[in-house]
Design a protein around this motif. Structure first.
Motif, PDB file in Angstrom:
ATOM      1  N   LEU A 105       0.672 -23.565  12.812  1.00 16.56           N
ATOM      2  CA  LEU A 105       1.077 -23.389  14.049  1.00 16.56           C
ATOM      3  C   LEU A 105       0.515 -22.245  14.285  1.00 16.56           C
ATOM      4  O   LEU A 105       0.797 -21.094  15.358  1.00 16.56           O
ATOM      5  CB  LEU A 105       2.031 -23.461  13.507  1.00 16.56           C
ATOM      6  CG  LEU A 105       3.211 -24.644  13.541  1.00 16.56           C
ATOM      7  CD1 LEU A 105       4.431 -24.070  12.733  1.00 16.56           C
ATOM      8  CD2 LEU A 105       3.355 -24.629  14.521  1.00 16.56           C
ATOM      9  N   GLY A 106      -0.655 -21.343  13.758  1.00 18.61           N
ATOM     10  CA  GLY A 106      -1.553 -20.720  14.073  1.00 18.61           C
ATOM     11  C   GLY A 106      -1.343 -19.477  13.157  1.00 18.61           C
ATOM     12  O   GLY A 106      -1.743 -18.256  13.409  1.00 18.61           O
ATOM     13  N   PHE A 107      -0.470 -19.404  12.281  1.00 19.87           N
ATOM     14  CA  PHE A 107      -0.478 -18.238  11.194  1.00 19.87           C
ATOM     15  C   PHE A 107      -1.355 -17.695  10.826  1.00 19.87           C
ATOM     16  O   PHE A 107      -2.414 -18.931  10.081  1.00 19.87           O
ATOM     17  CB  PHE A 107       1.229 -18.843  10.352  1.00 19.87           C
ATOM     18  CG  PHE A 107       2.180 -18.513  10.972  1.00 19.87           C
ATOM     19  CD1 PHE A 107       2.436 -17.341  11.666  1.00 19.87           C
ATOM     20  CD2 PHE A 107       3.417 -19.572  11.234  1.00 19.87           C
ATOM     21  CE1 PHE A 107       4.159 -17.451  12.592  1.00 19.87           C
ATOM     22  CE2 PHE A 107       3.831 -20.183  11.795  1.00 19.87           C
ATOM     23  CZ  PHE A 107       4.195 -18.964  13.023  1.00 19.87           C
ATOM     24  N   LYS A 108      -1.667 -17.102  10.309  1.00 18.33           N
ATOM     25  CA  LYS A 108      -2.519 -16.374   9.680  1.00 18.33           C
ATOM     26  C   LYS A 108      -2.561 -15.583   7.944  1.00 18.33           C
ATOM     27  O   LYS A 108      -1.488 -15.199   8.160  1.00 18.33           O
ATOM     28  CB  LYS A 108      -4.419 -15.172  10.539  1.00 18.33           C
ATOM     29  CG  LYS A 108      -4.969 -16.371  10.988  1.00 18.33           C
ATOM     30  CD  LYS A 108      -5.571 -15.563  11.620  1.00 18.33           C
ATOM     31  CE  LYS A 108      -6.301 -16.631  12.812  1.00 18.33           C
ATOM     32  NZ  LYS A 108      -7.059 -15.483  13.901  1.00 18.33           N
ATOM     33  N   ASN A 113       0.506  -7.549   4.143  1.00 16.04           N
ATOM     34  CA  ASN A 113       1.602  -8.126   4.850  1.00 16.04           C
ATOM     35  C   ASN A 113       1.967  -9.115   3.308  1.00 16.04           C
ATOM     36  O   ASN A 113       3.168  -9.032   2.938  1.00 16.04           O
ATOM     37  CB  ASN A 113       1.862  -8.822   5.549  1.00 16.04           C
ATOM     38  CG  ASN A 113       1.945  -7.494   6.791  1.00 16.04           C
ATOM     39  OD1 ASN A 113       1.715  -6.842   6.334  1.00 16.04           O
ATOM     40  ND2 ASN A 113       1.328  -8.717   7.782  1.00 16.04           N
ATOM     41  N   VAL A 114       1.875  -8.868   2.448  1.00 13.63           N
ATOM     42  CA  VAL A 114       2.368 -10.387   0.883  1.00 13.63           C
ATOM     43  C   VAL A 114       2.020  -9.363   0.353  1.00 13.63           C
ATOM     44  O   VAL A 114       2.163  -8.451  -0.202  1.00 13.63           O
ATOM     45  CB  VAL A 114       0.997 -11.447   0.575  1.00 13.63           C
ATOM     46  CG1 VAL A 114       1.311 -11.913  -0.676  1.00 13.63           C
ATOM     47  CG2 VAL A 114       0.067 -11.780   1.344  1.00 13.63           C
ATOM     48  N   LYS A 115       4.180  -9.368  -0.106  1.00  9.60           N
ATOM     49  CA  LYS A 115       4.102  -8.342  -1.195  1.00  9.60           C
ATOM     50  C   LYS A 115       4.408  -9.664  -1.860  1.00  9.60           C
ATOM     51  O   LYS A 115       5.696 -10.549  -2.490  1.00  9.60           O
ATOM     52  CB  LYS A 115       5.779  -7.632  -0.807  1.00  9.60           C
ATOM     53  CG  LYS A 115       5.680  -6.850   0.541  1.00  9.60           C
ATOM     54  CD  LYS A 115       6.539  -6.395   0.328  1.00  9.60           C
ATOM     55  CE  LYS A 115       6.837  -5.062   2.174  1.00  9.60           C
ATOM     56  NZ  LYS A 115       7.542  -4.852   2.716  1.00  9.60           N
ATOM     57  N   GLY A 116       4.545  -9.233  -3.635  1.00 10.96           N
ATOM     58  CA  GLY A 116       5.135 -10.229  -5.092  1.00 10.96           C
ATOM     59  C   GLY A 116       6.512  -9.873  -5.054  1.00 10.96           C
ATOM     60  O   GLY A 116       7.655  -8.999  -5.557  1.00 10.96           O
ATOM     61  N   VAL A 117       7.416 -11.305  -5.707  1.00 13.72           N
ATOM     62  CA  VAL A 117       8.497 -11.123  -5.487  1.00 13.72           C
ATOM     63  C   VAL A 117       8.992 -11.327  -6.895  1.00 13.72           C
ATOM     64  O   VAL A 117       8.625 -12.118  -7.802  1.00 13.72           O
ATOM     65  CB  VAL A 117      10.027 -11.589  -5.140  1.00 13.72           C
ATOM     66  CG1 VAL A 117      10.863 -11.340  -4.914  1.00 13.72           C
ATOM     67  CG2 VAL A 117       9.261 -11.904  -3.578  1.00 13.72           C
ATOM     68  N   GLN A 118       9.925 -10.241  -8.205  1.00 15.31           N
ATOM     69  CA  GLN A 118      10.086 -10.218  -9.666  1.00 15.31           C
ATOM     70  C   GLN A 118      11.424 -11.440  -9.535  1.00 15.31           C
ATOM     71  O   GLN A 118      12.532 -11.067  -8.780  1.00 15.31           O
ATOM     72  CB  GLN A 118       9.599  -9.962 -10.639  1.00 15.31           C
ATOM     73  CG  GLN A 118       7.693  -9.100  -9.421  1.00 15.31           C
ATOM     74  CD  GLN A 118       7.370  -8.936 -10.945  1.00 15.31           C
ATOM     75  OE1 GLN A 118       9.116  -7.758 -11.685  1.00 15.31           O
ATOM     76  NE2 GLN A 118       6.466  -7.752 -11.092  1.00 15.31           N
TER      77      GLN A 118
END
Length: 118
Positions: A105-108, A113-118
């Motif tokens: 779909l064209g997402f990169k 912007n990546v956040k880790g969730v615990q």
């Protein structure tokens, strides 16, 4: 002779009276009193009522068991459908598949912007 004839006649008369007395004793019938008739009728009505009550209760129990079995079979079918859907969710939610779909779909991927969730 007349005394002998009288004795024979008296003997026959006494025999006839004894036979009549015996016949009247044998002719007597046993009667059922009104109270006994009422009690017998009440007993017959009670036995009939209880029989009908037992049969109707058994019919109601049968219908309830039938409904329970129908509900149990529908629960089993729905459980199988739910299990199949869980397997499909597990297959469709793998990271590789999601990554491929996003790339198509064209997402990169942006590392900032990546956040880790615990």
């Amino acid at each position: 002779m007349s005394s002998i004839a009288k004795k024979v006649q008296e003997q026959q008369y006494e025999d006839q009276q004894q036979q009549q007395i015996q016949q009247t004793v044998v002719i007597r019938k046993a009667k059922i009193s009104i109270g006994e008739v009422f009690l017998l009728c009440a007993l017959a009505i009670m036995v009939t009522f209880m029989g009908v009550k037992i049969v109707s209760n058994q019919a109601a129990i049968y219908e309830t068991n039938k409904e329970i079995q129908l509900v149990e079979t529908s629960i089993e079918k729905q459980g199988k459908v739910n299990d199949d859907l869980e397997v499909q969710v597990a297959e469709l939610s793998t990271y590789e598949r999601i990554w491929k779909k996003a790339a198509a779909l064209g997402f990169k991927l942006n590392e900032n912007n990546v956040k880790g969730v615990q």
